[in-house]
Design a protein around this motif. Sequence first.
Motif, mmCIF file in Angstrom:
data_model
loop_
_atom_site.group_PDB
_atom_site.id
_atom_site.type_symbol
_atom_site.label_atom_id
_atom_site.label_comp_id
_atom_site.label_asym_id
_atom_site.label_seq_id
_atom_site.Cartn_x
_atom_site.Cartn_y
_atom_site.Cartn_z
ATOM 1 N N UNK A 1 0.808 -1.219 0.000
ATOM 2 C CA UNK A 1 0.000 0.000 0.000
ATOM 3 C C UNK A 1 0.848 1.281 0.000
ATOM 4 N N UNK A 2 1.993 1.215 -0.663
ATOM 5 C CA UNK A 2 2.829 2.414 -0.761
ATOM 6 C C UNK A 2 2.244 3.368 -1.802
ATOM 7 N N UNK A 3 2.511 4.654 -1.616
ATOM 8 C CA UNK A 3 1.981 5.679 -2.515
ATOM 9 C C UNK A 3 3.035 6.250 -3.460
ATOM 10 N N UNK A 4 4.289 5.933 -3.195
ATOM 11 C CA UNK A 4 5.391 6.415 -4.027
ATOM 12 C C UNK A 4 6.528 5.408 -3.936
ATOM 13 N N UNK A 5 7.166 5.126 -5.073
ATOM 14 C CA UNK A 5 8.278 4.182 -5.107
ATOM 15 C C UNK A 5 9.528 4.883 -5.618
ATOM 16 N N UNK A 6 10.603 4.742 -4.857
ATOM 17 C CA UNK A 6 11.883 5.325 -5.245
ATOM 18 C C UNK A 6 12.922 4.208 -5.316
ATOM 19 N N UNK A 7 13.587 4.121 -6.455
ATOM 20 C CA UNK A 7 14.681 3.154 -6.593
ATOM 21 C C UNK A 7 15.975 3.829 -6.179
ATOM 22 N N UNK A 8 16.712 3.162 -5.296
ATOM 23 C CA UNK A 8 17.974 3.686 -4.789
ATOM 24 C C UNK A 8 19.088 2.739 -5.230
ATOM 25 N N UNK A 9 20.053 3.279 -5.967
ATOM 26 C CA UNK A 9 21.173 2.476 -6.447
ATOM 27 C C UNK A 9 22.467 3.042 -5.882
ATOM 28 N N UNK A 10 23.203 2.218 -5.163
ATOM 29 C CA UNK A 10 24.484 2.648 -4.632
ATOM 30 C C UNK A 10 25.604 2.278 -5.573
ATOM 31 N N UNK A 11 26.594 3.127 -5.673
ATOM 32 C CA UNK A 11 27.791 2.828 -6.449
ATOM 33 C C UNK A 11 28.941 3.626 -5.879
ATOM 34 N N UNK A 12 30.153 3.201 -6.162
ATOM 35 C CA UNK A 12 31.322 3.863 -5.595
ATOM 36 C C UNK A 12 31.539 5.221 -6.264
ATOM 37 N N UNK A 13 31.333 6.345 -5.555
ATOM 38 C CA UNK A 13 30.795 6.480 -4.208
ATOM 39 C C UNK A 13 29.741 7.559 -4.288
ATOM 40 N N UNK A 14 28.525 7.172 -4.587
ATOM 41 C CA UNK A 14 27.405 8.090 -4.808
ATOM 42 C C UNK A 14 26.117 7.284 -4.766
ATOM 43 N N UNK A 15 25.000 8.015 -4.794
ATOM 44 C CA UNK A 15 23.679 7.393 -4.828
ATOM 45 C C UNK A 15 22.940 7.844 -6.077
ATOM 46 N N UNK A 16 22.173 6.926 -6.647
ATOM 47 C CA UNK A 16 21.346 7.247 -7.805
ATOM 48 C C UNK A 16 19.888 7.024 -7.416
ATOM 49 N N UNK A 17 19.074 8.070 -7.573
ATOM 50 C CA UNK A 17 17.665 8.009 -7.194
ATOM 51 C C UNK A 17 16.784 8.077 -8.443
ATOM 52 N N UNK A 18 15.768 7.222 -8.462
ATOM 53 C CA UNK A 18 14.839 7.193 -9.592
ATOM 54 C C UNK A 18 13.414 7.056 -9.059
ATOM 55 N N UNK A 19 12.540 7.996 -9.445
ATOM 56 C CA UNK A 19 11.147 7.996 -9.006
ATOM 57 C C UNK A 19 10.307 7.222 -10.030
ATOM 58 N N UNK A 20 9.741 6.106 -9.604
ATOM 59 C CA UNK A 20 9.018 5.249 -10.545
ATOM 60 C C UNK A 20 7.782 5.922 -11.142
ATOM 61 N N UNK A 21 7.050 6.678 -10.328
ATOM 62 C CA UNK A 21 5.803 7.286 -10.813
ATOM 63 C C UNK A 21 6.044 8.567 -11.612
ATOM 64 N N UNK A 22 7.290 8.996 -11.714
ATOM 65 C CA UNK A 22 7.596 10.244 -12.402
ATOM 66 C C UNK A 22 8.841 10.073 -13.270
ATOM 67 N N UNK A 23 8.992 10.929 -14.240
ATOM 68 C CA UNK A 23 10.147 10.873 -15.131
ATOM 69 C C UNK A 23 11.287 11.689 -14.520
ATOM 70 N N UNK A 24 11.712 11.255 -13.352
ATOM 71 C CA UNK A 24 12.755 11.979 -12.619
ATOM 72 C C UNK A 24 13.777 10.984 -12.079
ATOM 73 N N UNK A 25 15.031 11.225 -12.375
ATOM 74 C CA UNK A 25 16.130 10.459 -11.800
ATOM 75 C C UNK A 25 17.377 11.321 -11.803
ATOM 76 N N UNK A 26 18.237 11.102 -10.811
ATOM 77 C CA UNK A 26 19.447 11.901 -10.716
ATOM 78 C C UNK A 26 20.442 11.228 -9.783
ATOM 79 N N UNK A 27 21.693 11.664 -9.891
ATOM 80 C CA UNK A 27 22.751 11.193 -9.001
ATOM 81 C C UNK A 27 22.915 12.186 -7.866
ATOM 82 N N UNK A 28 23.327 11.674 -6.713
ATOM 83 C CA UNK A 28 23.562 12.508 -5.542
ATOM 84 C C UNK A 28 25.006 12.293 -5.090
ATOM 85 N N UNK A 29 25.804 13.344 -5.217
ATOM 86 C CA UNK A 29 27.223 13.283 -4.886
ATOM 87 C C UNK A 29 27.527 14.095 -3.633
#
Length: 411
Positions: free
Chosen positions: A144-172
């Motif tokens: 019963x979640x209302x929003x899904x975010x995919x979190x991908x870790x890599x050396x050495x940063x995070x990648x976020x992707x919003x499933x319900x929206x056309x938004x994704x970006x890296x976080x350094x």
Amino acid sequence: MHDHTVMRSFKQIITNLKLRSCSVVVGVQLMLSSSAFAETAPLSEPSLSSSSSFNMTQGVTEISGKVFHLHMLIFYICVAIAVVVFGVMFYSIIKHRKSKGAVAANFHESTKVEIIWTVIPILILIGMAIPATKTLIEMEDTSESELTVKITGSQWKWHYSYFEHDVEFFSYLSTSNEQIEGTDKKGEHYLLEVDNALVLPIGKKIRFLMTSDDVIHSWWVPDFAVKKDTIPGFINEAWTKIDKPGIYRGQCAELCGRNHGFMPIVVKAVQADEFDAWIADKEQQLAEQKRQQQQALQKTLSMDELMTLGKEVYEGRCAVCHQSNGLGVANVFPAMKGSTVVLGDVNGHIDIIVNGVSGTAMQAFGTQLTAEEIAAVVTYERNAWDNNTGDLVQASDVATQINAQTNVEGE
């Protein structure tokens, strides 16, 4: 004589207990406290001053509150057990010492006693297991979640992707190299600040899907009571429902390599209408960036322009491994100065940056950098640190090679 010996032993036991208690307190503070992560300044950030810096934070979600209360319940049970056990032990040591004429009893096993001290611990464990199990089951329930975010870790940063929206970006990490190297004063959020924060709405159940591109990382935000490993080739789930708007900070909690300490997490929790406005604005920004990237393919930059942009990209993405001076780290990360790759074929150099090198820490930057940024960093590496090849690489050169590789793979 015996009295003095017993008292010295008693004092030594008390001293050891005090030392161990101090160690436990320090360990709890370092491992479980999030006072260093939770903000208390505007964006109307919640004040967690009521939480002791020597204990777990109560957090800003219902589940984090339950975890805190479960922690305290188990803690008090352990304290009660310790009081009873050590109380009986110390009483026996003092009351029945040899100097008072005490004589050791001579008796055999008692079935009644065996049953009692077996049943009581079982009942205690059951009393602890029931609330613990309920909390753990609730922590794993992502339905019963209302929003899904995919979190991908890599050396050495995070990648976020919003499933319900056309938004994704890296976080350094956004802490400057000057602060890290000690040539500049450390900021308020040293090593706990990023260029792109994960923005989430409050009052909504948010599901996280977590994975990794390379090694095992761990996405940990203490105020949400969320700590989950991101494993290559595997997807873990977690969820949160934030009660209070604010900025919440965390870190990678899994030793993932040389720069493990440079993977901070920043979450900005906002009202639902602010989140919707941010999503709309972010989608426009990303669309504009794509348009600009297409235009960049038609541009021809000068050596100075490429070197300026290339140095910026290198310092932000490459220096963490290969060092700002291009000398790398012996036997770990190769030097760029005088490198056979850098001084060799240009296309091979571009290919390594775009596709990475399998089996090494050199990851693929083809989806992380624009063609213009890749062209600039290749130009910079080929002309910095006395390499002086004179080579200029344009965005169109990078795009041409990527398209050629795509066509070959398609065949």
